[in-house]
Design an enzyme around this catalytic site. Structure first.
Site, PDB file in Angstrom:
ATOM      1  N   ASP A 174      -4.318   7.425  -0.036  1.00 29.33           N
ATOM      2  CA  ASP A 174      -5.043   6.922  -1.203  1.00 29.33           C
ATOM      3  C   ASP A 174      -5.595   5.544  -0.871  1.00 29.33           C
ATOM      4  O   ASP A 174      -5.358   5.014   0.211  1.00 29.33           O
ATOM      5  CB  ASP A 174      -4.121   6.876  -2.432  1.00 29.33           C
TER       6      ASP A 174
ATOM      7  N   LYS B 195      -6.085   2.773   4.707  1.00 31.69           N
ATOM      8  CA  LYS B 195      -4.677   2.969   5.071  1.00 31.69           C
ATOM      9  C   LYS B 195      -4.490   3.928   6.240  1.00 31.69           C
ATOM     10  O   LYS B 195      -3.367   4.092   6.714  1.00 31.69           O
ATOM     11  CB  LYS B 195      -3.885   3.493   3.866  1.00 31.69           C
TER      12      LYS B 195
ATOM     13  N   GLY C 270       0.817  -1.215   0.000  1.00 30.15           N
ATOM     14  CA  GLY C 270       0.000   0.000   0.000  1.00 30.15           C
ATOM     15  C   GLY C 270       0.844   1.256   0.000  1.00 30.15           C
ATOM     16  O   GLY C 270       1.939   1.285   0.558  1.00 30.15           O
ATOM     17  N   THR C 271       0.395   2.259  -0.684  1.00 29.26           N
ATOM     18  CA  THR C 271       0.951   3.600  -0.678  1.00 29.26           C
ATOM     19  C   THR C 271      -0.237   4.510  -0.916  1.00 29.26           C
ATOM     20  O   THR C 271      -1.306   4.007  -1.304  1.00 29.26           O
ATOM     21  CB  THR C 271       1.960   3.820  -1.810  1.00 29.26           C
ATOM     22  N   THR C 272      -0.220   5.758  -0.859  1.00 31.40           N
ATOM     23  CA  THR C 272       0.697   6.753  -0.353  1.00 31.40           C
ATOM     24  C   THR C 272       0.007   7.510   0.762  1.00 31.40           C
ATOM     25  O   THR C 272      -1.200   7.758   0.671  1.00 31.40           O
ATOM     26  CB  THR C 272       1.056   7.732  -1.486  1.00 31.40           C
TER      27      THR C 272
END
Length: 276
Positions: free
Chosen positions: A65, A81, A48-50
Site C-alpha cells: 500500500d 514501499k 509504513g505498512t502493509t
C-alpha cells in the site's frame, strides 16, 4: 591516490567495508558508528505498512500500500514501499520508514558490490542471508522502537521458482512457499490471501489476489491505505519471473483496483471462497 581502504583486499560485502572504514554511514548509526540513542517519544517517526507477496507458477508477486503514518496522522499518501534490489529480487518495507529505506539502499549496493567483486550474481539464499545480517545490525534501534521488518522476494534462476523470505527484528529468516504479509495490516491481508490463494493462479490473478488482500487490510487497519480513487493513488505492484523484475505501470494497477472497488460496492467483504 586512493586511500588505503580502497586499495586493500577485503570481503565481497559492502556493509563489512562500511563497518570497518566508515561505520557512521551505516543506517541508524551515530558519528562514532554506535547506534543512536532514543531521546524522546516516537510520535514524530514515520512508519509504513502493509506488504504482501505470493508465488505463482513461474514467479512471485509483491505489492504494497502507499500510506505512511506518524502516530495517528497520515504523513504521506504515496510513499514507495516496494524496491527493486537487483534484476531478480525486490524488497518490501514495513516499520520505521527512514531506516527501512536506508537499509534497502545499502542492500542494493551490497548486491551490486558482490557482483562486481566476485564476477557472479549472489544466490537467492545468499541474498536473503545478507539482508538478514543488515536487519540484525539494526537490532539496537529495533529495541528502542525503531524496527525495520522487510519482506524479500526473488526469482531463483537455479530452481526456476519464485521465493519469499520473511524476517523478524533479530534477522531470523523464514522462507514462505506460498504467500506472506508484513506490517500492521498483515493479519488481515494474510487472512484474505488464505481465502483467495491457489498455487495454480496466473500472474494476473495473483496480482488481483494481492490487491484484494491490501484492500481487506485497509478495511480493518487504519495504518494501511486503500486505493485512493480521488487522487488516483493505487498500490505498488512488482512481478519477478525468469525475464526479471517488472514494476506494474500505474494504469495497469489502477485497472485492477478499479475492478475490485466496483465489485466491493455490491460485496463489501470481497469474494467468498467455496466451503469445499
Amino acid at each position: 591516490m586512493l586511500p588505503d581502504a580502497f586499495r586493500t583486499a577485503g570481503s565481497a560485502s559492502f556493509s563489512e567495508f562500511l563497518t570497518q572504514h566508515a561505520p557512521d554511514q551505516l543506517p541508524g548509526a551515530g558519528r562514532d558508528g554506535a547506534p543512536l540513542e532514543r531521546t524522546g517519544a516516537l510520535d514524530g517517526v514515520t512508519h509504513g505498512t502493509t506488504i504482501v507477496a505470493a508465488t505463482f507458477p513461474g514467479g512471485v508477486v509483491m505489492a504494497g500500500d502507499r500510506r505512511a503514518t506518524m502516530g495517528n496522522v497520515i504523513a504521506q499518501r504515496d510513499i514507495q514501499k516496494v524496491f527493486q534490489t537487483d534484476e531478480y529480487s525486490c524488497v518490501g518495507i514495513a516499520g520505521t520508514a527512514g531506516l527501512a529505506v536506508e537499509m534497502t539502499r545499502l542492500f542494493q549496493v551490497e548486491l551490486e558490490h558482490y557482483e562486481k567483486i566476485e564476477g557472479s550474481v549472489l544466490s537467492t539464499e545468499g541474498k536473503a542471508n545478507r539482508l538478514a545480517t543488515l536487519i540484525r545490525g539494526n537490532l539496537g534501534m529495533a529495541m528502542q522502537g525503531l524496527a525495520v521488518v522487510p519482506l524479500f522476494a526473488a526469482y531463483d534462476l537455479h530452481l526456476g521458482v519464485g521465493r519469499i523470505f520473511a524476517f523478524d527484528v533479530t534477522g531470523n529468516r523464514n522462507e514462505e512457499r506460498t504467500f506472506h504479509s508484513v506490517g500492521s495490516g498483515s493479519l488481515f491481508a494474510r487472512g484474505s490471501l488464505k481465502k483467495l490463494y491457489r498455487d495454480d493462479l496466473s500472474e494476473r490473478d495473483t496480482v488481483t489476489a494481492a490487491v484484494q488482500a491490501l484492500y481487506d487490510a485497509a478495511d480493518d487497519d487504519s495504518a494501511t491505505g486503500g486505493p485512493d480513487l480521488a487522487r488516483r493513488i493505487f498500490p505498488m505492484v512488482a512481478v519477478i519471473t525468469a525475464d526479471g523484475f517488472r514494476a506494474y505501470a500505474d494504469d495497469e494497477t489502477a485497472a485492477i483496483a478499479d475492478q475490485i472497488v466496483a465489485a466491493r460496492l455490491t460485496a463489501p467483504d470481497g469474494p467468498s471462497a467455496p466451503l469445499i
